[in-house]
Design a protein around this motif. Structure first.
Motif, PDB file in Angstrom:
ATOM      1  N   ARG A  34       0.844  -1.211   0.000  1.00 32.05           N
ATOM      2  CA  ARG A  34       0.000   0.000   0.000  1.00 32.05           C
ATOM      3  C   ARG A  34       0.867   1.244   0.000  1.00 32.05           C
ATOM      4  O   ARG A  34       0.496   2.266  -0.561  1.00 32.05           O
ATOM      5  CB  ARG A  34      -0.916   0.017   1.220  1.00 32.05           C
ATOM      6  N   GLN A  41       2.173   5.819  -2.422  1.00 28.21           N
ATOM      7  CA  GLN A  41       1.120   5.039  -1.776  1.00 28.21           C
ATOM      8  C   GLN A  41      -0.061   4.874  -2.715  1.00 28.21           C
ATOM      9  O   GLN A  41      -0.314   5.708  -3.569  1.00 28.21           O
ATOM     10  CB  GLN A  41       0.681   5.666  -0.467  1.00 28.21           C
ATOM     11  N   GLN A  44      -6.369   5.490  -1.679  1.00 26.27           N
ATOM     12  CA  GLN A  44      -7.313   4.900  -0.723  1.00 26.27           C
ATOM     13  C   GLN A  44      -8.644   4.606  -1.397  1.00 26.27           C
ATOM     14  O   GLN A  44      -9.267   3.583  -1.126  1.00 26.27           O
ATOM     15  CB  GLN A  44      -7.509   5.837   0.469  1.00 26.27           C
ATOM     16  N   VAL A  47      -8.205   1.474  -3.611  1.00 30.71           N
ATOM     17  CA  VAL A  47      -8.157   0.251  -2.811  1.00 30.71           C
ATOM     18  C   VAL A  47      -9.556  -0.097  -2.301  1.00 30.71           C
ATOM     19  O   VAL A  47      -9.977  -1.260  -2.365  1.00 30.71           O
ATOM     20  CB  VAL A  47      -7.159   0.392  -1.646  1.00 30.71           C
ATOM     21  N   VAL A  58      -7.154  -6.310   2.079  1.00 26.17           N
ATOM     22  CA  VAL A  58      -6.011  -5.608   2.659  1.00 26.17           C
ATOM     23  C   VAL A  58      -5.628  -6.301   3.952  1.00 26.17           C
ATOM     24  O   VAL A  58      -6.485  -6.598   4.782  1.00 26.17           O
ATOM     25  CB  VAL A  58      -6.351  -4.119   2.922  1.00 26.17           C
ATOM     26  N   ILE A  63      -1.795  -5.093  -0.202  1.00 27.32           N
ATOM     27  CA  ILE A  63      -3.017  -5.272  -0.976  1.00 27.32           C
ATOM     28  C   ILE A  63      -2.898  -6.650  -1.613  1.00 27.32           C
ATOM     29  O   ILE A  63      -1.980  -6.893  -2.408  1.00 27.32           O
ATOM     30  CB  ILE A  63      -3.159  -4.189  -2.059  1.00 27.32           C
TER      31      ILE A  63
END
Length: 84
Positions: A34, A41, A44, A47, A58, A63
């Protein structure tokens, strides 16, 4: 199989990171970080979308792609090869 065109750019960026590592290593990729130590990164939102669509889970800072998610990674890698 999920159509890669149906994913947001944020979700595709997570897949793109996996495709990069797969092409660079020559090995199938089933998980990505992640956050890396270079300050990058994963989105969010991307993901979360992958989790909601059953493409990834996660665990800590990893991930993990589900079987369906791994199939999308493979399909995107093949599409990139075909476009080259």
């Amino acid at each position: 199989m999920a159509d890669p065109a149906s994913f947001s750019d944020q979700a595709l960026s997570v897949f793109a990171f996996a495709v990069y590592h797969q092409l660079e290593s020559g090995e199938p990729v089933s998980a990505v970080a992640r956050r890396d130590q270079a300050g990058h990164q994963a989105s969010q939102e991307g993901v979360a979308e992958l989790q909601e669509r059953g493409m990834a889970t996660v665990e800590g800072d990893r991930i993990l792609f589900t079987q369906a998610g791994q199939e999308v990674v493979q399909r995107l890698a093949q599409a990139l090869r075909a476009a080259a």
